[in-house]
Design an enzyme around this catalytic site. Structure first.
Site, PDB file in Angstrom:
ATOM      1  N   ARG A 183      -1.019 -11.614  -5.486  1.00  0.00           N
ATOM      2  CA  ARG A 183      -2.435 -11.351  -5.183  1.00  0.00           C
ATOM      3  C   ARG A 183      -3.003 -10.504  -6.310  1.00  0.00           C
ATOM      4  O   ARG A 183      -2.252  -9.972  -7.143  1.00  0.00           O
ATOM      5  CB  ARG A 183      -2.584 -10.591  -3.865  1.00  0.00           C
ATOM      6  CG  ARG A 183      -1.809  -9.271  -3.845  1.00  0.00           C
ATOM      7  CD  ARG A 183      -2.183  -8.383  -2.689  1.00  0.00           C
ATOM      8  NE  ARG A 183      -1.262  -7.278  -2.499  1.00  0.00           N
ATOM      9  CZ  ARG A 183      -1.255  -6.153  -3.181  1.00  0.00           C
ATOM     10  NH1 ARG A 183      -2.134  -5.968  -4.155  1.00  0.00           N
ATOM     11  NH2 ARG A 183      -0.385  -5.190  -2.921  1.00  0.00           N
ATOM     12  N   ARG A 226       3.026   2.136   1.968  1.00  0.00           N
ATOM     13  CA  ARG A 226       3.336   2.598   3.327  1.00  0.00           C
ATOM     14  C   ARG A 226       4.838   2.703   3.506  1.00  0.00           C
ATOM     15  O   ARG A 226       5.565   1.746   3.277  1.00  0.00           O
ATOM     16  CB  ARG A 226       2.749   1.648   4.371  1.00  0.00           C
ATOM     17  CG  ARG A 226       1.230   1.653   4.449  1.00  0.00           C
ATOM     18  CD  ARG A 226       0.739   0.605   5.448  1.00  0.00           C
ATOM     19  NE  ARG A 226      -0.703   0.616   5.613  1.00  0.00           N
ATOM     20  CZ  ARG A 226      -1.553  -0.067   4.851  1.00  0.00           C
ATOM     21  NH1 ARG A 226      -1.075  -0.803   3.847  1.00  0.00           N
ATOM     22  NH2 ARG A 226      -2.850  -0.027   5.070  1.00  0.00           N
ATOM     23  N   GLY A 227       5.306   3.865   3.921  1.00  0.00           N
ATOM     24  CA  GLY A 227       6.732   4.071   4.156  1.00  0.00           C
ATOM     25  C   GLY A 227       7.548   4.271   2.899  1.00  0.00           C
ATOM     26  O   GLY A 227       8.781   4.318   2.959  1.00  0.00           O
ATOM     27  N   GLY A 279       0.783  -1.226   0.000  1.00  0.00           N
ATOM     28  CA  GLY A 279       0.000   0.000   0.000  1.00  0.00           C
ATOM     29  C   GLY A 279       0.814   1.274   0.000  1.00  0.00           C
ATOM     30  O   GLY A 279       0.312   2.328   0.395  1.00  0.00           O
TER      31      GLY A 279
END
Length: 405
Positions: free
Chosen positions: A280, A159-160, A157
């Site tokens: 995924r 993030r970071g 996502g």
């Protein structure tokens, strides 16, 4: 006769509701195993059976599935995202059910290991280094040359993830990642990467078949917050073939090829360069876009695969589908947001979704958590789809009062 159940390990506010709905439409009884079922609002709304269990404990999951097996015919076990997909593979092997190779999934989910395997196979990727501390990051950035991207070796996502264009930004993001603001599930391991510049394309694959190639546009740097995605991407036959070839090379290099894979590629001066491979489907609203564009319900087909049924990836039609993400331009309190009913009534709009309600605090983080909703549109032509989408987004209004100093 025992009821056929589909076990879902954890959920997601993005694709989670779609998996539950698809399972129900297939006549299955979905059961969600989660360390904290209360975090998934849609489970209560749908009246879905949810069981609290430590999903990080494989033995605990085996015991719970064995207990459920006494009541249900467990048709399949799967997961919405990739965080627990390796665990799903291990459960499937234990219960002799169709599932992914857990070793391949674990290697793929570690971005450093993934990079190593892709490089060994000759797949074009950005230059990269692995760093564990400030000195490592600084020396790696010096070797690669600014600008560089800093990202956690494990995560999703965006993030970071941040582009660091100069030494000040490098120091700032290093402090963020190592100074306690970023939440690590394991000891910090950071990828320092070359910034591969060029348009970004996303590829959704089921098994070893490419279902579609789309394009994504992002908000302002230094973050990578997606603002719009469209399928199909405008590509020449040669570009399409090269992106397809490099994507299938990723499957071979990583030992994938069972179930869904989502790949992100940038078209650079040297052609397609692989940014990331995820074992995924891409998250919402990508599955809806593929269904609108081609008539293929990837989530249903994934569940069919997981329960051993025959799947069907044939295209029913060819339209252009696009989604625009709603992203606030400031932090503060969301005073109000309209119902979206007017936007949803625009001909060609397929869905309007909000993730927030009035009085919600808005704190932008520079990743997918900045999305407060999205609008999806589709039509037979690209220009028409873009016009529908723009009209619908222009109708939607909200108001944010900045936090008082």
């Amino acid at each position: 006769m025992a009821r056929r159940a589909l076990i879902l390990v954890e959920g997601s506010r993005y694709n989670g509701p779609l998996y539950v709905q698809a399972a129900l439409q297939l006549g299955l009884h979905p059961i969600v195993l989660s360390a904290n079922p209360a975090q998934y609002d849609y489970l209560g709304a749908e009246g879905i059976e949810a069981i609290r269990v430590d999903t990080a404990d494989l033995d605990a999951l085996i015991r719970e599935c064995s207990r459920l097996h006494a009541t249900y015919d467990i048709a399949g076990i799967t997961s919405v995202g990739d965080s627990f997909y390796a665990t799903v593979g291990k459960l499937c092997r234990h219960f002799d059910l169709p599932g992914p190779n857990p070793t391949s999934i674990e290697r793929c989910c570690n971005k450093f290991t993934q990079r190593q395997l892709l490089a060994e196979a000759g797949v074009p990727i950005p230059d990269y280094r692995l760093a564990a501390d400030t000195a490592d990051i600084e020396s790696s950035a010096d070797e690669i040359g600014l600008p560089v991207i800093l990202k956690p070796a494990v995560g999703a996502g965006s993030r970071g993830v941040r582009l660091c264009r100069n030494l000040d930004e490098l120091a700032e993001h290093t402090t963020y990642l190592l100074g306690g603001q970023h939440i690590w599930q394991s000891p910090p391991r950071i990828l320092v990467e070359e910034f591969a510049q060029g348009p970004l394309y996303w590829v959704d694959i089921m098994g070893d078949q490419i279902v579609g190639i789309g394009t994504a546009d992002f908000g302002p740097l230094p973050h990578f917050v997606c603002r719009e995605c469209t399928i199909p991407a405008l590509l020449t036959d040669d570009e399409h073939e090269r992106i397809a070839d490099v994507s299938l090379s990723c499957l071979r290099a990583l030992g994938l090829g069972w179930g869904p894979t989502g790949i992100e590629v940038r078209w650079t001066k040297r052609g397609p360069v692989v940014i990331e491979v995820n074992p995924r489907l891409h998250g919402t609203p990508t599955p809806q876009l593929i269904q609108l564009a081609y008539g293929i319900d990837l989530i249903t087909e994934h569940i069919k695969l997981a329960i051993g049924d025959e799947w069907d990836l044939r295209r029913r039609h060819s339209h252009t589908a696009a989604a625009r993400f709603l992203v606030p331009d400031r932090d503060g309190i969301l005073d109000w947001i309209d119902s979206g009913s007017l936007a949803a009534a625009v001909p060609g709009v397929a869905e309007v979704k909000f993730y927030v309600e009035a009085k919600t605090p808005i704190v932008r983080k520079g990743d997918l958590r900045d999305w407060i909703g999205y609008v999806i549109a589709a039509s037979p032509s690209r220009a028409q789809t873009e016009a529908i989408l723009q009209h619908a987004v222009d109708i939607i209004e909200w108001s944010i009062t900045p936090f008082s100093s």
